[in-house]
Design an enzyme around this catalytic site. Structure first.
Site, PDB file in Angstrom:
ATOM      1  N   LYS A  86     -77.680  -4.167 -57.599  1.00 29.80           N
ATOM      2  CA  LYS A  86     -77.344  -5.531 -57.179  1.00 29.80           C
ATOM      3  C   LYS A  86     -75.828  -5.689 -57.278  1.00 29.80           C
ATOM      4  O   LYS A  86     -75.228  -5.377 -58.321  1.00 29.80           O
ATOM      5  CB  LYS A  86     -78.033  -6.504 -58.130  1.00 29.80           C
ATOM      6  CG  LYS A  86     -78.568  -7.763 -57.506  1.00 29.80           C
ATOM      7  CD  LYS A  86     -79.448  -8.467 -58.534  1.00 29.80           C
ATOM      8  CE  LYS A  86     -79.761  -9.878 -58.110  1.00 29.80           C
ATOM      9  NZ  LYS A  86     -80.488 -10.600 -59.150  1.00 29.80           N
TER      10      LYS A  86
HETATM   11  O1  G3P Z   1     -81.819 -13.693 -60.009  1.00 28.45           O
HETATM   12  C1  G3P Z   1     -81.017 -14.636 -59.419  1.00 28.45           C
HETATM   13  C2  G3P Z   1     -81.594 -16.026 -59.292  1.00 28.45           C
HETATM   14  O2  G3P Z   1     -82.944 -15.980 -58.991  1.00 28.45           O
HETATM   15  C3  G3P Z   1     -81.226 -16.961 -60.394  1.00 28.45           C
HETATM   16  O3  G3P Z   1     -81.926 -18.176 -60.358  1.00 28.45           O
HETATM   17  O4  G3P Z   1     -82.603 -20.298 -61.428  1.00 28.45           O
HETATM   18  O5  G3P Z   1     -80.633 -19.021 -62.337  1.00 28.45           O
HETATM   19  O6  G3P Z   1     -80.484 -20.214 -60.167  1.00 28.45           O
HETATM   20  P1  G3P Z   1     -81.377 -19.502 -61.113  1.00 28.45           P
END
Ligand code: G3P
Length: 222
Positions: A86
């Site tokens: 990533k």
């Molecule tokens: O893995 C990246 C993403 O899914 C993070 O989500 O909830 O931290 O915005 P969030």
């Protein structure tokens, strides 16, 4: 639509994998830093995740310049065959993405917030693009519009980069991502289990079982 689990918690990953509900896993530095698994050692956690889930497992670089990203990404890619490196959607991230792809390493380009960023990631041959729906919603912008725009752009020009809807916060995000044509969505464990639940299922099952109990005991055999 493929379903990935967005977590570094091994207990959650094992449960979802055993239920046959997930196609892969995504992690990020925040999730790894909070994981309780394998004494909190990120590399050991990733090894364990890859041994548990046969599908793609995203592991993020933390360097910010392309050379260091490539160094880190190559180390991550050696953890297991199903690692997807990533990289963030920056100039260096896209340079690193091209270099990874030239060596046959799969790349998930993350932190995408605009269709132009997604276009550039596809041109850098990203395997996955991760638009962050929830974080756009957080700043009063419709995250789902971004998924729809990327789908249209990718289909118009035949890009093979897969749209991986990320930052999903609730089941409706999953429904809308699927309707908008996302190739995959990555879900926190809580949202995955919410997808399964419906009160009418619980109610219906309770009624069936109660009716079954009304049969004389000797006839309650299948
Ligand atoms: O893995 C990246 C993403 O899914 C993070 O989500 O909830 O931290 O915005 P969030």
């Amino acid at each position: 639509m493929k379903i990935f689990l967005d977590t570094a918690e091994l207990t959650e990953i094992r449960r979802a994998e055993e239920a046959g509900l997930i196609d892969g896993v995504t992690t990020n530095p925040t999730l790894l830093s909070r994981s309780a698994g394998v004494d909190g050692d990120p590399r050991a956690i990733l090894e364990e995740i890859c041994a548990t889930v046969p599908g793609p497992v995203s592991a993020e670089v933390v360097a910010t310049d392309a050379d260091s990203m490539v160094r880190e990404g190559k180390k991550l890619a050696k953890i297991a065959d199903n690692i997807v490196v990533k990289a963030p959607l920056t100039e260096d991230g896209l340079v690193a993405c091209r270099r990874f792809r030239a060596e046959g390493i799969k790349v998930n380009v993350t932190l995408c917030f605009s269709p132009t960023q997604a276009l550039l990631a596809a041109k850098a041959d990203a395997t996955y693009i991760s638009p962050f729906i929830g974080r756009l919603d957080d700043v009063s912008t419709d995250g789902m519009d971004l998924i729809r725009q990327i789908r249209l752009i990718y289909d118009s020009y035949g890009f093979e980069t897969q749209i991986l809807a990320a930052s999903i916060r609730h089941p409706q995000h999953v429904v809308e991502s699927a309707l908008a044509g996302a190739d995959a969505g990555t879900l926190p464990a809580k949202v995955l289990w919410q997808l399964l639940k419906h009160p009418l299922t619980d109610h219906g099952l309770a009624a069936f079982l109660a009716d079954w109990e009304k049969l004389p005991e000797g006839r309650r055999v299948i």
